[in-house]
Enzyme design. Structure first.
Site, PDB file in Angstrom:
ATOM      1  N   ASP A  85       0.821  -1.217   0.000  1.00 24.10           N
ATOM      2  CA  ASP A  85       0.000   0.000   0.000  1.00 24.10           C
ATOM      3  C   ASP A  85       0.850   1.260   0.000  1.00 24.10           C
ATOM      4  O   ASP A  85       2.065   1.217   0.207  1.00 24.10           O
ATOM      5  CB  ASP A  85      -0.954  -0.016   1.200  1.00 24.10           C
ATOM      6  CG  ASP A  85      -0.297  -0.513   2.478  1.00 24.10           C
ATOM      7  OD1 ASP A  85       0.940  -0.409   2.587  1.00 24.10           O
ATOM      8  OD2 ASP A  85      -1.015  -0.994   3.358  1.00 24.10           O
ATOM      9  N   ASN A 104      -7.231  -3.375  14.329  1.00 23.93           N
ATOM     10  CA  ASN A 104      -8.615  -3.644  13.917  1.00 23.93           C
ATOM     11  C   ASN A 104      -8.698  -4.846  12.964  1.00 23.93           C
ATOM     12  O   ASN A 104      -9.743  -5.083  12.367  1.00 23.93           O
ATOM     13  CB  ASN A 104      -9.241  -2.393  13.281  1.00 23.93           C
ATOM     14  CG  ASN A 104      -8.558  -1.981  11.982  1.00 23.93           C
ATOM     15  OD1 ASN A 104      -7.774  -2.744  11.414  1.00 23.93           O
ATOM     16  ND2 ASN A 104      -8.863  -0.790  11.493  1.00 23.93           N
ATOM     17  N   HIS A 150      -6.927  -5.300  10.174  1.00 27.36           N
ATOM     18  CA  HIS A 150      -6.670  -5.067   8.750  1.00 27.36           C
ATOM     19  C   HIS A 150      -5.370  -5.709   8.295  1.00 27.36           C
ATOM     20  O   HIS A 150      -4.458  -5.932   9.087  1.00 27.36           O
ATOM     21  CB  HIS A 150      -6.727  -3.571   8.382  1.00 27.36           C
ATOM     22  CG  HIS A 150      -5.574  -2.736   8.844  1.00 27.36           C
ATOM     23  ND1 HIS A 150      -5.691  -1.379   9.080  1.00 27.36           N
ATOM     24  CD2 HIS A 150      -4.270  -3.041   9.107  1.00 27.36           C
ATOM     25  CE1 HIS A 150      -4.514  -0.903   9.445  1.00 27.36           C
ATOM     26  NE2 HIS A 150      -3.648  -1.888   9.473  1.00 27.36           N
ATOM     27  N   GLU A 202      -9.378  -2.428   5.260  1.00 26.35           N
ATOM     28  CA  GLU A 202     -10.001  -2.113   6.533  1.00 26.35           C
ATOM     29  C   GLU A 202     -11.256  -2.968   6.759  1.00 26.35           C
ATOM     30  O   GLU A 202     -11.852  -3.475   5.794  1.00 26.35           O
ATOM     31  CB  GLU A 202     -10.412  -0.635   6.539  1.00 26.35           C
ATOM     32  CG  GLU A 202      -9.246   0.332   6.434  1.00 26.35           C
ATOM     33  CD  GLU A 202      -8.543   0.563   7.768  1.00 26.35           C
ATOM     34  OE1 GLU A 202      -8.181  -0.427   8.436  1.00 26.35           O
ATOM     35  OE2 GLU A 202      -8.342   1.729   8.122  1.00 26.35           O
TER      36      GLU A 202
HETATM   37  P1  PGA Z   1       2.352  -1.975  12.787  1.00 25.98           P
HETATM   38  O1  PGA Z   1       1.180  -1.892  11.741  1.00 25.98           O
HETATM   39  O2  PGA Z   1       3.295  -3.009  12.265  1.00 25.98           O
HETATM   40  O3  PGA Z   1       2.975  -0.609  12.779  1.00 25.98           O
HETATM   41  O4  PGA Z   1       1.754  -2.351  14.091  1.00 25.98           O
HETATM   42  C1  PGA Z   1       0.641  -3.063  11.224  1.00 25.98           C
HETATM   43  C2  PGA Z   1      -0.530  -2.748  10.348  1.00 25.98           C
HETATM   44  O5  PGA Z   1      -1.219  -1.764  10.617  1.00 25.98           O
HETATM   45  O6  PGA Z   1      -0.748  -3.486   9.386  1.00 25.98           O
END
Ligand code: PGA
Length: 268
Positions: free
Chosen positions: A81, A150, A152, A157
Site C-alpha cells: 500500500d 482492527n 486489517h 479495513e
Molecule cells: P504496525 O502496523 O506493524 O505498525 O503495528 C501493522 C498494520 O497496521 O498493518
C-alpha cells in the site's frame, strides 16, 4: 435462480500458527522464511509490508545481505500500500520507509521494486496498473503481512465485503490514530490510501503474517480463532492454502491453550 457459495475448508488447510517468545524470535523466524524463499527461488516475487512490525525482519535481511548470505539481485518486490497524496520522497511515505529500511541497503534492482503511486491523478487507473504488474510478474511467491489492531491487512479495513482488486481506501479513524505516531500531527496523517486487495494476497503461494505485542492480541485471536468475516479482514487467511502466522507471546495472549497443541500449530 439463487446461488449459495459453500466454502469447504479441509482440516489440512488450517493456518500454520507458530508461537514464538518475543519480537526478536518472530523477526528471526520471518527472516529465515524470506531468506529460504530467495535461496530456493532467486527470482522470487515478494509481497512486502510497512509498519513497525517488519522492521526486525528487514534489519536481519540487511545484515545477512551485508554478510554475503543473501542475494536480492533477481528479486521483485510489491508493497501492499501507499498513502494517497504523499510523494515518494515524503519522509512518511511508504516509498521512503522501504528505501530507508530495505531498498537502500540490499542489492534489489530499483526497477523491480514496486509500490502503488500515491500521487497518481487517476487512482482507479493506477490500481488497475498495479494489479496488472503483479499478474505480469507471475503473482506473489511470498507475501509478508502485519496486522492492524482492527484486523486489517495491507490497508484492507474492516468492511462489509472483501475487496478483491487493488483499490482506493478511506482509512478508518482507528487506523489514522494508530499511524499518527509516524507524523508530526494527527492532522498530517493522510485519510486515504491505495491498497492491494485480497485477490493478490490470497493468490500468493505463501503468506506470512507477523504479530507482536499485546495490542495485537485481540486482532490475532479474532483472525485465527474467529469466523471468517470482512469485519476482521485478516480472518480470510484461514482460507489460504499456505498461511503461516508468527505470533509472539504477547500477541498470542488470548489464544486458547488447546490451540497450542492442535494440528499443525506448534511452538516455535
Ligand atoms: P504496525 O502496523 O506493524 O505498525 O503495528 C501493522 C498494520 O497496521 O498493518
Amino acid at each position: 435462480m439463487s446461488w449459495m457459495i459453500v466454502i469447504v475448508k479441509m482440516e489440512d488447510d488450517r493456518m500454520d500458527v507458530v508461537f514464538v517468545e518475543d519480537y526478536e524470535a518472530m523477526s528471526r523466524r520471518a527472516a529465515e522464511i524470506v531468506a529460504g524463499q530467495i535461496r530456493q527461488k532467486p527470482d522470487s516475487v515478494l509481497g512486502l509490508a510497512t509498519g513497525s512490525t517488519p522492521l526486525g525482519l528487514y534489519r536481519l535481511l540487511c545484515r545477512w545481505y551485508a554478510a554475503g548470505r543473501l542475494d536480492f539481485s533477481a528479486v521483485t518486490t510489491f508493497n501492499l500500500d501507499e498513502y494517497i497524496g504523499l510523494s515518494p520522497t515524503h519522509p512518511q511515505s511508504y516509498h521512503a520507509f522501504m528505501q530507508e529500511h530495505l531498498f537502500s541497503k540490499v542489492n534489489l534492482c530499483p526497477a523491480r521494486c514496486f509500490l502503488p503511486d500515491g500521487m497518481a491523478g487517476d487512482v482507479l487507473a493506477e490500481a488497475g496498473r498495479y494489479d496488472a504488474r503483479i499478474e505480469a510478474a507471475g503473482g506473489i511467491d511470498l507475501q509478508v503481512l502485519g496486522i492492524g489492531r482492527n484486523g486489517h491487512i495491507g490497508f484492507n479495513e474492516p468492511d462489509d465485503h472483501f475487496a478483491v482488486r487493488t483499490h482506493r481506501v478511506h482509512l478508518r479513524d482507528d487506523t489514522i490514530q494508530a499511524n499518527a505516531r509516524f507524523f508530526p500531527r494527527l492532522a498530517d496523517v493522510p485519510r486515504e490510501a491505495i491498497s492491494v486487495g485480497m485477490g493478490a494476497i490470497m493468490k500468493a503461494q505463501h503468506v506470512v503474517l507477523l504479530a507482536s505485542g499485546s495490542d495485537k492480541a485481540e486482532a490475532v485471536h479474532r483472525a485465527v480463532c474467529g469466523v471468517v468475516t470482512p469485519r476482521v479482514p485478516a480472518s480470510i487467511l484461514q482460507l489460504h492454502r499456505a498461511a503461516t502466522v508468527l505470533v509472539d507471546a504477547d500477541a498470542a495472549a488470548l489464544m486458547p491453550e488447546k490451540w497450542r497443541h492442535a494440528g499443525r500449530i506448534h511452538i516455535g
